[in-house]
Design an enzyme around this catalytic site. Structure first.
Site, short mmCIF file in Angstrom:
data_model
loop_
_atom_site.label_atom_id
_atom_site.label_comp_id
_atom_site.label_asym_id
_atom_site.label_seq_id
_atom_site.Cartn_x
_atom_site.Cartn_y
_atom_site.Cartn_z
N HIS A 44 2.67 2.79 1.57
CA HIS A 44 2.61 1.73 2.58
C HIS A 44 2.54 2.34 3.98
O HIS A 44 1.75 1.90 4.83
CB HIS A 44 3.88 0.86 2.52
CG HIS A 44 4.06 0.08 1.26
ND1 HIS A 44 5.27 0.03 0.59
CD2 HIS A 44 3.20 -0.70 0.54
CE1 HIS A 44 5.15 -0.76 -0.48
NE2 HIS A 44 3.91 -1.21 -0.53
N LYS B 88 7.42 -12.10 -6.96
CA LYS B 88 8.12 -10.98 -7.59
C LYS B 88 9.62 -11.14 -7.40
O LYS B 88 10.06 -11.64 -6.36
CB LYS B 88 7.70 -9.67 -6.93
CG LYS B 88 6.24 -9.32 -7.09
CD LYS B 88 5.91 -8.04 -6.35
CE LYS B 88 4.45 -7.68 -6.49
NZ LYS B 88 4.04 -6.58 -5.60
N ARG C 281 -5.27 0.90 -4.27
CA ARG C 281 -4.98 2.18 -4.92
C ARG C 281 -5.91 2.44 -6.07
O ARG C 281 -6.60 3.43 -6.12
CB ARG C 281 -3.55 2.17 -5.49
CG ARG C 281 -2.47 2.34 -4.51
CD ARG C 281 -1.17 1.91 -5.09
NE ARG C 281 -1.20 0.46 -5.35
CZ ARG C 281 -0.17 -0.25 -5.68
NH1 ARG C 281 0.99 0.32 -5.89
NH2 ARG C 281 -0.27 -1.53 -5.87
N SER D 214 5.97 0.54 -5.63
CA SER D 214 7.40 0.21 -5.50
C SER D 214 8.02 0.00 -6.88
O SER D 214 9.16 0.38 -7.13
CB SER D 214 7.57 -1.06 -4.66
OG SER D 214 7.01 -0.91 -3.39
P1 ADP Z 1 2.49 -7.40 -2.56
O1 ADP Z 1 3.62 -7.97 -3.35
O2 ADP Z 1 2.01 -8.32 -1.46
O3 ADP Z 1 1.37 -6.84 -3.38
P2 ADP Z 1 3.36 -4.68 -2.01
O4 ADP Z 1 4.53 -4.28 -1.18
O5 ADP Z 1 3.38 -4.35 -3.46
O6 ADP Z 1 3.18 -6.22 -1.73
O7 ADP Z 1 2.04 -4.05 -1.39
C1 ADP Z 1 1.57 -4.37 -0.10
C2 ADP Z 1 0.16 -3.84 0.07
O8 ADP Z 1 0.17 -2.41 0.06
C3 ADP Z 1 -0.82 -4.22 -1.04
O9 ADP Z 1 -2.09 -4.44 -0.44
C4 ADP Z 1 -0.86 -3.02 -1.94
O10 ADP Z 1 -2.07 -2.92 -2.65
C5 ADP Z 1 -0.72 -1.93 -0.90
N1 ADP Z 1 -0.18 -0.68 -1.46
C6 ADP Z 1 0.94 -0.52 -2.17
N2 ADP Z 1 1.13 0.79 -2.51
C7 ADP Z 1 0.08 1.47 -1.96
C8 ADP Z 1 -0.33 2.85 -1.96
N3 ADP Z 1 0.36 3.77 -2.60
N4 ADP Z 1 -1.47 3.16 -1.31
C9 ADP Z 1 -2.19 2.19 -0.69
N5 ADP Z 1 -1.87 0.89 -0.67
C10 ADP Z 1 -0.75 0.53 -1.29
#
Ligand code: ADP
Length: 170
Positions: free
Chosen positions: A22, A46, A95, A133
Site C-alpha cells: 500500500h 470484510k 498485484r 493484508s
Molecule cells: P480493499 O478492501 O478496498 O480491496 P485493501 O486494503 O485490500 O482494500 O487494498 C486497497 C488497494 O490496494 C486495492 O486497490 C488493492 O488492490 C491494492 N493493494 C493491496 N496490496 C497491494 C500490493 N501489494 N501492491 C499493490 N497494490 C496493492
C-alpha cells in the site's frame, strides 16, 4: 496565470493493516496528483482485525510528514466520498490477475453510478506482488516473520493484537 484545476485523487481501501505494498502505491501515486487522499473505509464487507480508528492511526503514523498526502476515514458510497472532497479520480493498486476482475467490476460500477469519477490503476512493484493484508494476518497469527511485508510499527501492532487474542489455535 493558468486556470489549471487542482488534481485531487482518492486511494481507498480497508488497510487492515497497511502494508509495504500500500505504501508503495501511495508514494508513487502521490506524484500523479496535487493532493492524494488516503480513504480508510469504515465499514467494509470484510471482517476487520483492526477498528477503523486503529487502521486510521496506523496509516497516519506511516504517512506522518509525507507532503501532498492526507489520511481520512469515510463511511459513504465511494463516489460520494470522492465528490465530497473535491476529487475526480480513484486510485487503486493491482498485484495479480485475480485482483483484476474485482477491480474491473468496481471501476465499471462506480462509473455507472458517477460518470465524472475516473479510476486509475497502478501496478505493484514486483517485489510487493505477493503482499496482502490477509496473508500477513495469517502469518502473524502463528508468530511468523512479517517484517518483509509491513513496517516495524505495524509488526508491533499485530504482535500485540495476537498476544491478546491468541493464535486462534484450539
Ligand atoms: P480493499 O478492501 O478496498 O480491496 P485493501 O486494503 O485490500 O482494500 O487494498 C486497497 C488497494 O490496494 C486495492 O486497490 C488493492 O488492490 C491494492 N493493494 C493491496 N496490496 C497491494 C500490493 N501489494 N501492491 C499493490 N497494490 C496493492
Amino acid at each position: 496565470m493558468t486556470d489549471k484545476k487542482r488534481r485531487v485523487g482518492v486511494y481507498p481501501g480497508t488497510f487492515d493493516p497497511v502494508t509495504k505494498g500500500h505504501l508503495d502505491i501511495i508514494r508513487r501515486g502521490r506524484g500523479l496528483f496535487d493532493e492524494l487522499i488516503v480513504g480508510v473505509a469504515e465499514s467494509t464487507s470484510k471482517t476487520t482485525l483492526f477498528s477503523v480508528k486503529e487502521r486510521l492511526a496506523m496509516m497516519r503514523a506511516e504517512l506522518k510528514g509525507v507532503k501532498g498526502v492526507r489520511v481520512e476515514s469515510f463511511d459513504t458510497l465511494l463516489v460520494d466520498y470522492v465528490k465530497s472532497v473535491g476529487a475526480t479520480t480513484v486510485l487503486r493498486g493491482l498485484r495479480v490477475i485475480s485482483d483484476f476482475e474485482y477491480e474491473f467490476q468496481m471501476a465499471l460500477t462506480n462509473r455507472r453510478i458517477e460518470p465524472s469519477v475516473e479510476t486509475v490503476f497502478m501496478m505493484t512493484q514486483d517485489n510487493y506482488a505477493p503482499i496482502s493484508s490477509r496473508f500477513i494476518k495469517e502469518i502473524a497469527r502463528f508468530g511468523g516473520d512479517i517484517s518483509h511485508f509491513v513496517t516495524p510499527k505495524v509488526v508491533l501492532r499485530l504482535k500485540s493484537r495476537y498476544s491478546k487474542t491468541g493464535s486462534g489455535k484450539e
